[in-house]
Design a protein around this motif. Structure first.
Motif, PDB file in Angstrom:
ATOM      1  N   GLY A  73       1.751  11.036  -7.279  1.00  0.00           N
ATOM      2  CA  GLY A  73       2.973  11.498  -7.898  1.00  0.00           C
ATOM      3  C   GLY A  73       2.802  12.771  -8.707  1.00  0.00           C
ATOM      4  O   GLY A  73       3.478  12.979  -9.721  1.00  0.00           O
ATOM      5  N   GLY A  74       1.864  13.619  -8.273  1.00  0.00           N
ATOM      6  CA  GLY A  74       1.681  14.898  -8.936  1.00  0.00           C
ATOM      7  C   GLY A  74       0.867  14.856 -10.206  1.00  0.00           C
ATOM      8  O   GLY A  74       0.873  15.817 -10.984  1.00  0.00           O
ATOM      9  N   LYS A  75       0.112  13.779 -10.428  1.00  0.00           N
ATOM     10  CA  LYS A  75      -0.760  13.740 -11.598  1.00  0.00           C
ATOM     11  C   LYS A  75      -1.988  12.885 -11.295  1.00  0.00           C
ATOM     12  O   LYS A  75      -1.986  12.038 -10.412  1.00  0.00           O
ATOM     13  CB  LYS A  75      -0.022  13.195 -12.826  1.00  0.00           C
ATOM     14  N   TRP A  76      -3.049  13.142 -12.065  1.00  0.00           N
ATOM     15  CA  TRP A  76      -4.267  12.367 -11.898  1.00  0.00           C
ATOM     16  C   TRP A  76      -4.081  10.991 -12.540  1.00  0.00           C
ATOM     17  O   TRP A  76      -3.655  10.871 -13.682  1.00  0.00           O
ATOM     18  CB  TRP A  76      -5.447  13.066 -12.573  1.00  0.00           C
ATOM     19  N   THR A  77      -4.399   9.950 -11.766  1.00  0.00           N
ATOM     20  CA  THR A  77      -4.308   8.579 -12.268  1.00  0.00           C
ATOM     21  C   THR A  77      -5.638   7.867 -12.010  1.00  0.00           C
ATOM     22  O   THR A  77      -6.316   8.147 -11.023  1.00  0.00           O
ATOM     23  CB  THR A  77      -3.173   7.794 -11.594  1.00  0.00           C
ATOM     24  N   LYS A  78      -5.962   6.952 -12.901  1.00  0.00           N
ATOM     25  CA  LYS A  78      -7.230   6.226 -12.755  1.00  0.00           C
ATOM     26  C   LYS A  78      -7.116   5.209 -11.636  1.00  0.00           C
ATOM     27  O   LYS A  78      -6.219   4.369 -11.608  1.00  0.00           O
ATOM     28  CB  LYS A  78      -7.597   5.531 -14.068  1.00  0.00           C
ATOM     29  N   LEU A  79      -8.063   5.288 -10.708  1.00  0.00           N
ATOM     30  CA  LEU A  79      -8.093   4.385  -9.559  1.00  0.00           C
ATOM     31  C   LEU A  79      -9.031   3.218  -9.807  1.00  0.00           C
ATOM     32  O   LEU A  79      -8.728   2.061  -9.471  1.00  0.00           O
ATOM     33  CB  LEU A  79      -8.535   5.178  -8.316  1.00  0.00           C
ATOM     34  N   ALA A  80     -10.189   3.501 -10.371  1.00  0.00           N
ATOM     35  CA  ALA A  80     -11.189   2.454 -10.615  1.00  0.00           C
ATOM     36  C   ALA A  80     -12.243   2.992 -11.591  1.00  0.00           C
ATOM     37  O   ALA A  80     -12.371   4.194 -11.758  1.00  0.00           O
ATOM     38  CB  ALA A  80     -11.840   2.016  -9.302  1.00  0.00           C
ATOM     39  N   VAL A  81     -12.970   2.068 -12.193  1.00  0.00           N
ATOM     40  CA  VAL A  81     -14.128   2.426 -13.032  1.00  0.00           C
ATOM     41  C   VAL A  81     -15.320   1.662 -12.482  1.00  0.00           C
ATOM     42  O   VAL A  81     -15.277   0.439 -12.321  1.00  0.00           O
ATOM     43  CB  VAL A  81     -13.920   2.067 -14.515  1.00  0.00           C
ATOM     44  N   ILE A  82     -16.381   2.382 -12.173  1.00  0.00           N
ATOM     45  CA  ILE A  82     -17.574   1.779 -11.572  1.00  0.00           C
ATOM     46  C   ILE A  82     -18.740   1.980 -12.531  1.00  0.00           C
ATOM     47  O   ILE A  82     -19.134   3.109 -12.829  1.00  0.00           O
ATOM     48  CB  ILE A  82     -17.890   2.418 -10.210  1.00  0.00           C
ATOM     49  N   ASP A  83     -19.285   0.885 -13.028  1.00  0.00           N
ATOM     50  CA  ASP A  83     -20.422   0.961 -13.969  1.00  0.00           C
ATOM     51  C   ASP A  83     -21.728   1.101 -13.201  1.00  0.00           C
ATOM     52  O   ASP A  83     -21.883   0.602 -12.106  1.00  0.00           O
ATOM     53  CB  ASP A  83     -20.474  -0.283 -14.837  1.00  0.00           C
TER      54      ASP A  83
END
Length: 389
Positions: free
Chosen positions: A379-389
């Motif tokens: 939608g025209g912006k950076w969004t968090k998809l996942a966090v990988i430790d």
């Protein structure tokens, strides 16, 4: 970066020397003070990567200013000597030689994999610590006794994104497009090995020249291979142009990349063509840490925009805090401020608390580990998809 500093740098480059501008960031009184604690910063202020290098320098300036505003290091001001590398290895060598021979600093902060690699033998010979902040090539960890990184290498984030593409996204046919230099070659090999190890197939593996301005040839080969995901390993300046040409050629598959692509300018430049691009970030974002939110708001207030390459600027902001911590330890122990002692103390301290990037632990093999934040343009912006430790 103030225009007069850039003008000085460019005049010196035209004269055939490494560009230099000395900034004592605590004002005239600090510049006159005997016993300021000096270190080097060698990044591109001009050239193709200047858009990013200038923001990284500004972030480091803010870090130094914050340290000096609270009394510096044991009452002594921190002074940063800034040199322009243009992200060019030969200019990087000249910059390092000046810092070591003329300015006699015990440590210098650098970036960009090809430059870091070129400087490493100079750092070893001069027994001066090179702190790489932003270079991602795994080779950085093996460049010598005096080269260390505060930034996670591609073994961290490329491994994460390749595994994610194969396992979580369910992709089985990957194309890899990469710049033919230190930044691209090793990371592309790593992505290939991790993706195939996770059960996928690499159906196209295409390099492009660092000076290229058209990528039609390799991209047509990618199109013919019919991948279901494309990984791009380029530089921050050329990656948006490569992605734009991919979309123009009808390559509408998901595109993965690394932290060089995670940047608001990508969306500004590409618009709808940026949709579906996945990039890594190796630092907390505005939704993860209120200090990062305040930092970004400062950029908007003072500069009128977000920084180019946010995570990189966070690491550059924090780099002077590492330098200050080592200087403090040396002063507390009454040890000479030499590169040899700086290296010994850096390793002895090992772990540093950073304002914008969190806890930093320098491993015995010269690497660092951090969580990987996967970001996607939606939608025209950076969004968090996942966090990988």
């Amino acid at each position: 970066m103030k225009e007069n500093h850039l003008s000085i740098s460019r005049r010196q480059l035209m004269a055939g020397t490494a560009a230099a501008a000395t900034l004592a960031l605590a004002g005239p009184a600090a510049r006159a003070q005997e016993g300021a604690l000096s270190f080097g910063l060698a990044l591109p202020l001009s050239g193709s990567q200047a858009l990013y290098g200038q923001d990284q320098v500004k972030a480091a300036e803010w870090g130094v200013a914050e340290i000096n505003a609270t009394g510096g290091v044991n009452g002594r001001m921190l002074e940063m000597i800034i040199l322009d590398t243009q992200a060019d290895p030969q200019l990087g060598i000249q910059a390092a030689q000046r810092l070591i021979s003329v300015d006699k600093v015990p440590a210098m902060v650098t970036g960009f994999s090809a430059v870091v690699k070129a400087i490493a033998p100079v750092a070893d010979d001069g027994k001066t610590v090179q702190l790489s902040v932003g270079a991602n090539s795994p080779a950085v960890a093996r460049l010598g006794d005096y080269t260390y990184t505060t930034f996670p290498l591609s073994t961290v984030d490329i491994t994460a994104v390749a595994n994610y593409a194969a396992t979580e996204m369910g992709k089985s046919r990957a194309a890899i497009v990469f710049i033919n230099n230190e930044t691209g070659v090793v990371a592309a090999e790593l992505y290939r090995d991790v993706f195939t190890g996770a059960g996928g197939e690499v159906v196209a593996y295409e390099a492009y020249d660092p000076k290229a301005t058209d990528w039609t040839g390799p991209l047509l080969k990618v199109r013919a291979a019919e991948p279901d995901v494309i990984h791009l390993q380029g530089l921050v300046a050329d990656s948006p142009q490569v992605i734009a040409q991919m979309r123009q050629l009808g390559l509408n598959q998901p595109i993965t990349s690394y932290s060089g692509v995670y940047n608001p300018q990508l969306i500004v430049q590409l618009g709808a063509a940026a949709e579906g691009v996945i990039a890594t970030s190796l630092a907390p974002g505005v939704d993860d840490d209120p200090k990062v939110m305040a930092y970004v708001e400062r950029w908007k207030s003072e500069v009128g925009r977000e920084p180019n390459g946010l995570p990189y600027t966070q690491y550059l902001h924090d780099a002077p805090f590492v330098v200050a911590a080592v200087f403090k330890s040396l002063l507390d122990k009454g040890l000479p401020l030499t590169g040899d002692n700086f290296r010994t103390e850096l390793v002895a301290i090992g772990t540093f608390e950073q304002p914008l990037t969190g806890k930093l632990t320098i491993n015995d093999d010269h690497t660092v580990d951090k969580p990987v934040y996967l970001m996607e343009v939606k939608g025209g912006k950076w969004t968090k998809l996942a966090v990988i430790d």
